[in-house]
Design a protein around this motif. Structure first.
Motif, PDB file in Angstrom:
ATOM      1  N   MET A 138     -21.347  11.731  79.369  1.00 43.79           N
ATOM      2  CA  MET A 138     -22.069  10.974  78.354  1.00 43.79           C
ATOM      3  C   MET A 138     -23.563  11.167  78.588  1.00 43.79           C
ATOM      4  N   ALA A 139     -24.078  12.313  78.135  1.00 43.49           N
ATOM      5  CA  ALA A 139     -25.466  12.620  78.438  1.00 43.49           C
ATOM      6  C   ALA A 139     -26.143  13.291  77.262  1.00 43.49           C
ATOM      7  N   LEU A 140     -27.404  12.991  77.094  1.00 44.57           N
ATOM      8  CA  LEU A 140     -28.219  13.677  76.092  1.00 44.57           C
ATOM      9  C   LEU A 140     -28.718  14.949  76.766  1.00 44.57           C
ATOM     10  N   ASP A 141     -27.969  16.043  76.633  1.00 46.25           N
ATOM     11  CA  ASP A 141     -28.319  17.272  77.340  1.00 46.25           C
ATOM     12  C   ASP A 141     -29.159  18.193  76.471  1.00 46.25           C
ATOM     13  N   GLY A 142     -29.481  19.372  77.017  1.00 47.41           N
ATOM     14  CA  GLY A 142     -30.328  20.315  76.296  1.00 47.41           C
ATOM     15  C   GLY A 142     -29.708  20.822  75.016  1.00 47.41           C
ATOM     16  N   PHE A 143     -28.375  20.849  74.944  1.00 48.32           N
ATOM     17  CA  PHE A 143     -27.688  21.311  73.742  1.00 48.32           C
ATOM     18  C   PHE A 143     -27.856  20.307  72.601  1.00 48.32           C
ATOM     19  N   VAL A 144     -27.725  19.014  72.924  1.00 51.22           N
ATOM     20  CA  VAL A 144     -27.927  17.981  71.899  1.00 51.22           C
ATOM     21  C   VAL A 144     -29.390  17.974  71.462  1.00 51.22           C
ATOM     22  N   VAL A 145     -30.304  18.107  72.429  1.00 51.74           N
ATOM     23  CA  VAL A 145     -31.734  18.121  72.089  1.00 51.74           C
ATOM     24  C   VAL A 145     -32.075  19.338  71.235  1.00 51.74           C
ATOM     25  N   ALA A 146     -31.430  20.482  71.522  1.00 47.36           N
ATOM     26  CA  ALA A 146     -31.653  21.679  70.701  1.00 47.36           C
ATOM     27  C   ALA A 146     -31.196  21.439  69.270  1.00 47.36           C
ATOM     28  N   ALA A 147     -30.055  20.785  69.115  1.00 44.46           N
ATOM     29  CA  ALA A 147     -29.555  20.474  67.770  1.00 44.46           C
ATOM     30  C   ALA A 147     -30.499  19.513  67.056  1.00 44.46           C
ATOM     31  N   LEU A 148     -30.986  18.511  67.794  1.00 43.68           N
ATOM     32  CA  LEU A 148     -31.928  17.550  67.203  1.00 43.68           C
ATOM     33  C   LEU A 148     -33.234  18.245  66.812  1.00 43.68           C
ATOM     34  N   THR A 149     -33.727  19.138  67.669  1.00 41.67           N
ATOM     35  CA  THR A 149     -34.965  19.870  67.374  1.00 41.67           C
ATOM     36  C   THR A 149     -34.814  20.691  66.093  1.00 41.67           C
ATOM     37  N   VAL A 155     -28.240  21.805  80.946  1.00 45.20           N
ATOM     38  CA  VAL A 155     -26.785  21.914  81.042  1.00 45.20           C
ATOM     39  C   VAL A 155     -26.255  20.688  81.765  1.00 45.20           C
ATOM     40  N   SER A 156     -25.504  19.873  81.057  1.00 39.99           N
ATOM     41  CA  SER A 156     -24.953  18.641  81.630  1.00 39.99           C
ATOM     42  C   SER A 156     -23.606  18.928  82.285  1.00 39.99           C
ATOM     43  N   PRO A 157     -23.092  18.010  83.105  1.00 38.00           N
ATOM     44  CA  PRO A 157     -21.739  18.179  83.659  1.00 38.00           C
ATOM     45  C   PRO A 157     -20.686  18.393  82.571  1.00 38.00           C
ATOM     46  N   LEU A 158     -20.862  17.737  81.407  1.00 38.51           N
ATOM     47  CA  LEU A 158     -19.911  17.907  80.303  1.00 38.51           C
ATOM     48  C   LEU A 158     -19.874  19.361  79.837  1.00 38.51           C
ATOM     49  N   ILE A 159     -21.057  19.962  79.626  1.00 34.31           N
ATOM     50  CA  ILE A 159     -21.128  21.352  79.168  1.00 34.31           C
ATOM     51  C   ILE A 159     -20.623  22.297  80.255  1.00 34.31           C
ATOM     52  N   SER A 160     -20.958  22.002  81.499  1.00 38.34           N
ATOM     53  CA  SER A 160     -20.494  22.821  82.615  1.00 38.34           C
ATOM     54  C   SER A 160     -18.971  22.827  82.701  1.00 38.34           C
ATOM     55  N   MET A 161     -18.359  21.653  82.523  1.00 41.86           N
ATOM     56  CA  MET A 161     -16.893  21.552  82.507  1.00 41.86           C
ATOM     57  C   MET A 161     -16.326  22.372  81.348  1.00 41.86           C
ATOM     58  N   THR A 188      -6.499   4.590  71.113  1.00 44.85           N
ATOM     59  CA  THR A 188      -5.766   3.353  71.407  1.00 44.85           C
ATOM     60  C   THR A 188      -6.686   2.145  71.469  1.00 44.85           C
ATOM     61  N   THR A 189      -7.932   2.358  71.888  1.00 45.01           N
ATOM     62  CA  THR A 189      -8.866   1.237  72.021  1.00 45.01           C
ATOM     63  C   THR A 189     -10.014   1.310  71.019  1.00 45.01           C
ATOM     64  N   GLY A 190     -10.227   2.492  70.420  1.00 45.01           N
ATOM     65  CA  GLY A 190     -11.363   2.661  69.508  1.00 45.01           C
ATOM     66  C   GLY A 190     -12.676   2.863  70.239  1.00 45.01           C
ATOM     67  N   LYS A 191     -12.647   2.944  71.574  1.00 45.49           N
ATOM     68  CA  LYS A 191     -13.883   3.075  72.353  1.00 45.49           C
ATOM     69  C   LYS A 191     -14.385   4.513  72.340  1.00 45.49           C
ATOM     70  N   TYR A 192     -15.707   4.654  72.151  1.00 45.08           N
ATOM     71  CA  TYR A 192     -16.323   5.969  72.233  1.00 45.08           C
ATOM     72  C   TYR A 192     -16.335   6.439  73.683  1.00 45.08           C
ATOM     73  N   VAL A 193     -15.995   7.721  73.875  1.00 46.24           N
ATOM     74  CA  VAL A 193     -15.920   8.284  75.220  1.00 46.24           C
ATOM     75  C   VAL A 193     -17.111   9.189  75.505  1.00 46.24           C
ATOM     76  N   ASP A 194     -17.422  10.093  74.568  1.00 44.53           N
ATOM     77  CA  ASP A 194     -18.518  11.035  74.774  1.00 44.53           C
ATOM     78  C   ASP A 194     -18.943  11.623  73.440  1.00 44.53           C
ATOM     79  N   PHE A 195     -20.012  12.419  73.475  1.00 40.31           N
ATOM     80  CA  PHE A 195     -20.492  13.090  72.271  1.00 40.31           C
ATOM     81  C   PHE A 195     -21.075  14.435  72.668  1.00 40.31           C
ATOM     82  N   SER A 196     -21.181  15.336  71.715  1.00 39.08           N
ATOM     83  CA  SER A 196     -21.805  16.628  71.973  1.00 39.08           C
ATOM     84  C   SER A 196     -22.168  17.285  70.653  1.00 39.08           C
ATOM     85  N   SER A 197     -23.119  18.217  70.714  1.00 42.18           N
ATOM     86  CA  SER A 197     -23.525  18.950  69.507  1.00 42.18           C
ATOM     87  C   SER A 197     -22.713  20.223  69.329  1.00 42.18           C
ATOM     88  N   ILE A 198     -21.877  20.584  70.341  1.00 45.24           N
ATOM     89  CA  ILE A 198     -20.978  21.728  70.208  1.00 45.24           C
ATOM     90  C   ILE A 198     -19.553  21.251  70.475  1.00 45.24           C
TER      91      ILE A 198
END
Length: 594
Positions: free
Chosen positions: A1-12, A206-212, A262-272
């Motif tokens: 759950m991180a605002l990584d360089g990929f999300v920032v690139a999409a926002l830019t 590069v966040s742990p999410l993208i690395s995974m 099952t719970t409706g809870k947000y887990v993570d987000f990404s731009s890719i």
């Protein structure tokens, strides 16, 4: 759950496509760590949120509105001075970092065109918004000033030269061209390091999410240590790395939120696309701004409400602790007061055996004529008193205990009422969604005498007088459900908004919101009753519990006693239903009301 360089690139990319050549019309600072810019571009007004909140730093277009302070903070005034009327000529992401730079041209006091850079650094607790003079690279001001005593490595103060945040020896992944370059960087790490950790700790953005994700797409175990990688594995990892980076280079973005169905809870987000989260539901969105706003809106709102209600919550909690202690002491007094009958017995027995007791005795063993077994009782005596005086002493203790019993019982009931009331207040504080909710609770506590009245302040923002309404839901059968967020709203929906035929709900024997299920001259089904009961349990002290008892009755059976505190009622002729108020149970109701 991180605002990584990929999300920032999409926002830019998103900001650049809509804001370049746009003019800045308005600048506000609704929070200590937030700036709102309004820019006019392409014939449309765009509102941009810049946040340096340590938990949720972000930049994105927004549709939400916030109250602004009556007096703008200093940094807001500095931005207005330098940027209002300015034209946004470029938007950049330096070195694929979690940073966005707005390059803005505006005229100074001498009508000379000057270039300024508004740099938003989104790096957790080190997040900042910094205004820099492009020609001199000198800092004009920042939303957070960082002097030497806070950071020895990088100061952020007016007049100092702007320097990029430390890169921590990471490399810009967009600059990696060959496999040898990639291999050299990975191999420079400790060979006992896991593959996915080596990737995210080597490259900026590069966040742990993208690395995974890079490891998952290569079908190589992310936890394999570097020393166990062979040449073929390096080739596969490199190709997966390049494919992932190319999504950014080609602006191939797919903003998505991943959530637990099952719970409706947000887990993570990404731009890719994050394929290794395939076991979660994916919600694709039109823009990265929409993704971030949806993901963080509720969390950010709760966090800020928690901050704004801290003092009020602390004050109520202190008073509750004192009441708990008072109740404990009163119960001890009650236990002593229950000895009243024993004192009367001792007085009667001494009187009945007056000639068997002699002055100077410290105790007397007397037959208890009131006991069917005629048992003996040992009674303590004051050797300085005569037998008659000892009897009178016990009769006085009896009278005192009887009086105390009545008073202590009254005090216990009064204290319990106050405890119940303040526990309800804590529930109401948890349910605040608007600044006016806090003000309603504070005013109520002032009126009931639990906190001191404030001295009215002149020049308060008119926005603070805006009313926040009770919550409204719709049942699956199409019946309206109303939920009060505090005692004032509880009284309003129960005694002003509802009709006598509507159904009224409240969690059993604990603090909670009043809930009204509107009948509208129709008969509601079991589904609506269960959903209203679930909401009553969810907006109560029983939140996130299972098998919570909820009472419900027609509103005509709910009464308010004379002199009762706000939100306090009595009711009869009710039924009780058991419901779950955990996230899974409430998710369906909340989802259908989005």
């Amino acid at each position: 759950m991180a605002l990584d360089g990929f999300v920032v690139a999409a926002l830019t990319h998103e900001l650049k496509s809509k804001l370049c050549n746009g003019r800045i019309d308005k600048i506000y600072q609704p929070e200590a760590d937030e700036i709102i810019l309004t820019a006019r571009s392409g014939g449309k007004n765009h509102k941009i949120l810049l946040s340096t909140n340590s938990n949720y730093p972000k930049v994105h277009f927004t549709n939400s509105s916030k109250e602004n302070p009556a007096t703008p903070p200093n940094f807001c005034m500095v931005l207005r001075k330098h940027l209002l009327g300015g034209r946004i000529i470029d938007i950049l992401q330096p070195e694929f970092e979690r940073m966005i730079k707005l390059v803005i041209e505006s005229h100074d006091e001498l009508n000379i065109l000057k270039s300024k850079e508004l740099i938003i650094e989104m790096m957790g607790k080190h997040s900042n918004i910094i205004l820099v003079d492009s020609e001199t690279n000198k800092i004009i001001d920042s939303i957070k000033r960082i002097p030497f005593d806070i950071s020895r490595y990088r100061q952020v103060l007016p007049g100092l030269e702007y320097a990029m945040p430390p890169s921590q020896d990471k490399v810009n992944p967009l600059a990696i061209v060959t496999k040898d370059e990639f291999n050299s960087i990975i191999k420079s790490k400790d060979q006992r390091t896991s593959l996915y950790k080596a990737i995210y700790s080597s490259f900026t953005g590069v966040s742990p999410l993208i690395s995974m994700e890079i490891c998952y797409r290569s079908s190589i175990d992310e936890n394999i240590i570097l020393s166990n990688l062979d040449e073929e594995m390096i080739n596969i990892i490199y190709n997966s790395f390049v494919d992932t980076i190319n999504m950014t280079k080609t602006n191939n973005f797919n903003p998505s939120i991943y959530y637990d169905d099952t719970t409706g809870k947000y887990v993570d987000f990404s731009s890719i696309n994050i394929t290794h989260l395939h076991y979660y539901e994916e919600q694709s969105l039109e823009s990265s701004s929409e993704m971030l706003e949806n993901f963080y809106l509720q969390r950010d709102s709760k966090e800020r409400m928690k901050q704004k209600t801290h003092d009020l919550r602390k004050s109520v909690s202190i008073k509750l602790d004192r009441l708990y202690n008072k109740l404990s002491n009163l119960n001890k007094d009650l236990k002593k007061a229950h000895e009243a009958e024993k004192y009367k017995l001792y007085g009667d027995l001494i009187t009945a055996n007056i000639y068997q007791v002699v002055k100077g005795q410290e105790e007397a063993e007397l037959t208890n004529y009131y006991d069917t077994d005629y048992s003996t009782v040992i009674i303590s005596l004051d050797k300085r008193l005569t037998p008659a005086q000892n009897a009178q002493r016990y009769f006085k203790l009896y009278a005192k205990a009887k009086t105390a019993l009545s008073q202590v019982n009254h005090q216990i009931e009064k204290t319990k009422d106050e405890v119940n009331y303040l526990e309800q207040i804590l529930i109401s504080i948890d349910q605040c969604t608007h600044i006016s909710d806090i003000e309603e609770i504070r005013t109520e506590l002032e009126e009931t005498g639990f906190i001191k009245r404030r001295i009215s302040k002149k020049g308060m923002s008119s926005n603070q007088n805006k009313k926040s309404n009770y919550l409204k839901y719709m049942s699956s059968e199409g019946f309206e459900i109303l939920v009060g967020k505090n005692n004032k709203q509880n009284d309003e929906i129960t005694f002003k908004v509802s009709s006598k035929d509507d159904l009224w709900f409240h969690v059993k024997d604990m603090p909670g919101s009043h809930v009204i299920l509107k009948q509208n001259d129709k008969t509601t089904g079991n589904s609506s009753i269960l959903q209203a009961a679930t909401l009553a349990a969810y907006y109560s002290k029983g939140k996130n519990s299972t098998k919570v008892a909820v009472d419900y009755t027609e509103r005509r059976n709910v009464k308010k006693q004379s002199g009762a505190k706000p939100g306090m009622v009595i009711y009869d002729n009710y039924s009780t239903v058991l419901v779950d108020s955990d996230d899974k149970s409430i998710a369906n109701i909340l989802r259908q009301n989005l």
